[in-house]
Scaffold this motif. Structure first.
Motif, mmCIF file in Angstrom:
data_model
loop_
_atom_site.group_PDB
_atom_site.id
_atom_site.type_symbol
_atom_site.label_atom_id
_atom_site.label_comp_id
_atom_site.label_asym_id
_atom_site.label_seq_id
_atom_site.Cartn_x
_atom_site.Cartn_y
_atom_site.Cartn_z
ATOM 1 N N ARG A 122 0.865 -1.175 0.000
ATOM 2 C CA ARG A 122 0.000 0.000 0.000
ATOM 3 C C ARG A 122 0.903 1.227 0.000
ATOM 4 N NH1 ARG A 122 -4.935 1.512 4.126
ATOM 5 N NH2 ARG A 122 -5.767 3.175 2.816
ATOM 6 N N LEU A 123 0.577 2.184 -0.848
ATOM 7 C CA LEU A 123 1.418 3.351 -1.054
ATOM 8 C C LEU A 123 0.716 4.626 -0.598
ATOM 9 C CD1 LEU A 123 2.432 2.485 -4.738
ATOM 10 C CD2 LEU A 123 3.644 1.838 -2.635
ATOM 11 N N PHE A 124 1.497 5.645 -0.294
ATOM 12 C CA PHE A 124 0.945 6.980 -0.091
ATOM 13 C C PHE A 124 0.760 7.610 -1.458
ATOM 14 C CE2 PHE A 124 2.771 6.723 4.221
ATOM 15 C CZ PHE A 124 1.672 7.157 4.940
ATOM 16 N N GLY A 125 -0.283 8.392 -1.638
ATOM 17 C CA GLY A 125 -0.495 9.085 -2.906
ATOM 18 C C GLY A 125 -1.136 8.191 -3.942
ATOM 19 N N ASP A 126 -0.898 8.520 -5.204
ATOM 20 C CA ASP A 126 -1.496 7.787 -6.312
ATOM 21 C C ASP A 126 -0.383 7.133 -7.105
ATOM 22 O OD1 ASP A 126 -3.548 6.946 -8.032
ATOM 23 O OD2 ASP A 126 -3.190 8.641 -9.374
ATOM 24 N N PRO A 127 -0.414 5.886 -7.382
ATOM 25 C CA PRO A 127 -1.475 4.922 -7.140
ATOM 26 C C PRO A 127 -1.518 4.488 -5.664
ATOM 27 C CG PRO A 127 0.387 3.805 -8.119
ATOM 28 C CD PRO A 127 0.736 5.262 -8.066
ATOM 29 N N ASP A 128 -2.543 3.722 -5.334
ATOM 30 C CA ASP A 128 -2.744 3.293 -3.952
ATOM 31 C C ASP A 128 -1.974 2.030 -3.588
ATOM 32 O OD1 ASP A 128 -4.722 5.336 -3.220
ATOM 33 O OD2 ASP A 128 -5.920 4.362 -4.776
ATOM 34 N N TYR A 129 -1.774 1.142 -4.567
ATOM 35 C CA TYR A 129 -1.091 -0.132 -4.318
ATOM 36 C C TYR A 129 -0.139 -0.458 -5.452
ATOM 37 C CZ TYR A 129 -4.456 -1.213 -0.638
ATOM 38 O OH TYR A 129 -5.215 -1.173 0.506
ATOM 39 N N LEU A 130 0.888 -1.233 -5.109
ATOM 40 C CA LEU A 130 1.806 -1.803 -6.086
ATOM 41 C C LEU A 130 1.825 -3.305 -5.859
ATOM 42 C CD1 LEU A 130 4.071 -1.806 -8.218
ATOM 43 C CD2 LEU A 130 5.679 -1.300 -6.360
ATOM 44 N N LEU A 131 1.544 -4.071 -6.916
ATOM 45 C CA LEU A 131 1.544 -5.530 -6.849
ATOM 46 C C LEU A 131 2.667 -6.062 -7.732
ATOM 47 C CD1 LEU A 131 -2.281 -6.176 -7.410
ATOM 48 C CD2 LEU A 131 -1.103 -5.625 -5.262
ATOM 49 N N ARG A 132 3.422 -7.007 -7.219
ATOM 50 C CA ARG A 132 4.434 -7.710 -8.014
ATOM 51 C C ARG A 132 3.870 -9.087 -8.310
ATOM 52 N NH1 ARG A 132 9.579 -10.299 -5.670
ATOM 53 N NH2 ARG A 132 10.351 -11.337 -7.507
ATOM 54 N N ILE A 133 3.741 -9.391 -9.593
ATOM 55 C CA ILE A 133 3.026 -10.591 -10.023
ATOM 56 C C ILE A 133 3.896 -11.418 -10.956
ATOM 57 C CG2 ILE A 133 1.022 -11.385 -11.344
ATOM 58 C CD1 ILE A 133 -0.448 -8.911 -10.281
ATOM 59 N N VAL A 134 3.833 -12.743 -10.793
ATOM 60 C CA VAL A 134 4.501 -13.654 -11.714
ATOM 61 C C VAL A 134 3.472 -14.573 -12.357
ATOM 62 C CG1 VAL A 134 6.733 -13.665 -10.543
ATOM 63 C CG2 VAL A 134 5.013 -15.353 -9.911
ATOM 64 N N SER A 135 3.800 -14.992 -13.569
ATOM 65 C CA SER A 135 2.968 -15.980 -14.268
ATOM 66 C C SER A 135 3.857 -16.711 -15.271
ATOM 67 C CB SER A 135 1.780 -15.323 -14.971
ATOM 68 O OG SER A 135 2.215 -14.499 -16.023
ATOM 69 N N ALA A 136 3.290 -17.717 -15.892
ATOM 70 C CA ALA A 136 4.062 -18.523 -16.850
ATOM 71 C C ALA A 136 4.411 -17.722 -18.096
ATOM 72 C CB ALA A 136 3.287 -19.778 -17.227
ATOM 73 N N ASP A 137 3.455 -16.909 -18.548
ATOM 74 C CA ASP A 137 3.653 -16.171 -19.798
ATOM 75 C C ASP A 137 2.622 -15.058 -19.893
ATOM 76 O OD1 ASP A 137 1.289 -17.554 -20.424
ATOM 77 O OD2 ASP A 137 2.347 -19.071 -21.586
ATOM 78 N N LEU A 138 2.651 -14.317 -20.995
ATOM 79 C CA LEU A 138 1.721 -13.209 -21.187
ATOM 80 C C LEU A 138 0.259 -13.660 -21.197
ATOM 81 C CD1 LEU A 138 1.168 -10.224 -21.656
ATOM 82 C CD2 LEU A 138 1.623 -10.600 -24.093
ATOM 83 N N PRO A 139 -0.110 -14.737 -21.916
ATOM 84 C CA PRO A 139 -1.516 -15.160 -21.872
ATOM 85 C C PRO A 139 -1.985 -15.521 -20.451
ATOM 86 C CG PRO A 139 -0.428 -16.172 -23.750
ATOM 87 C CD PRO A 139 0.641 -15.502 -22.928
ATOM 88 N N ALA A 140 -1.135 -16.142 -19.655
ATOM 89 C CA ALA A 140 -1.509 -16.465 -18.277
ATOM 90 C C ALA A 140 -1.698 -15.189 -17.457
ATOM 91 C CB ALA A 140 -0.458 -17.359 -17.638
ATOM 92 N N PHE A 141 -0.828 -14.205 -17.669
ATOM 93 C CA PHE A 141 -0.979 -12.926 -16.980
ATOM 94 C C PHE A 141 -2.270 -12.243 -17.410
ATOM 95 C CE2 PHE A 141 -0.384 -8.281 -16.967
ATOM 96 C CZ PHE A 141 -0.321 -8.090 -15.596
ATOM 97 N N GLN A 142 -2.560 -12.268 -18.690
ATOM 98 C CA GLN A 142 -3.776 -11.625 -19.191
ATOM 99 C C GLN A 142 -5.027 -12.254 -18.576
ATOM 100 O OE1 GLN A 142 -5.746 -12.763 -22.589
ATOM 101 N NE2 GLN A 142 -7.251 -11.410 -21.694
#
Length: 150
Positions: A97-117
């Motif tokens: 959770r962050l101060f200001g804008d944006p409100d949150y930062l998420l670090r995400i992993v997936s197998a590939d772009l279609p899985a992320f999508q």
């Protein structure tokens, strides 16, 4: 926390699999005092666990993105519902959770772009209270999993 405790923490961050004998030798203590200090660091919460650092690519998670979240509303119940929902998504490695804008930062992993999508469309876009998602792809890690400074 004194210099000896910092040495112990530094050594364990470099190699969490050290035996007590190896740790004591590296920091220059005999076994008993080293063991006592280690238990106190664990009891106090300075050390809250031990784990293996797994290479994401080696286990098929070759795609990483940072997702910035701007909330539509930030009342207590919405924030709580959002944070609980994010915590239930295994692909979210970090959520801050962050101060200001944006409100949150998420670090995400997936197998590939279609899985992320799919994750983005099916889970992230439906999180409670979200107004806007913005993502960027991680090109390379310059500093990664660095131990805390002594």
């Amino acid at each position: 926390m004194d210099d000896m405790d910092r040495k112990i923490l530094s050594e364990l961050q470099e190699d969490g699999r050290l035996t007590l004998t190896e740790l004591a030798g590296r920091v220059g203590l005999s076994l008993s005092p080293c063991h006592r200090r280690l238990r106190e660091l664990e009891r106090s919460g300075a050390i809250h666990g031990y784990r293996a650092i797994v290479d994401a690519e080696a286990v098929g998670l070759k795609f990483e993105a940072l997702v910035f979240v701007t909330m539509r509303q930030e009342d207590r119940s919405t924030v709580s519902a959002f944070e609980e929902a994010v915590a239930d998504i295994p692909q979210v490695l970090q959520a801050q959770r962050l101060f200001g804008d944006p409100d949150y930062l998420l670090r995400i992993v997936s197998a590939d772009l279609p899985a992320f999508q799919r994750l983005y469309d099916e889970r992230l876009a439906t999180l409670p209270g979200v107004q806007r998602l913005s993502s960027t792809l991680v090109m390379k890690h310059v500093v990664y999993e660095r131990p805390l400074p002594a």
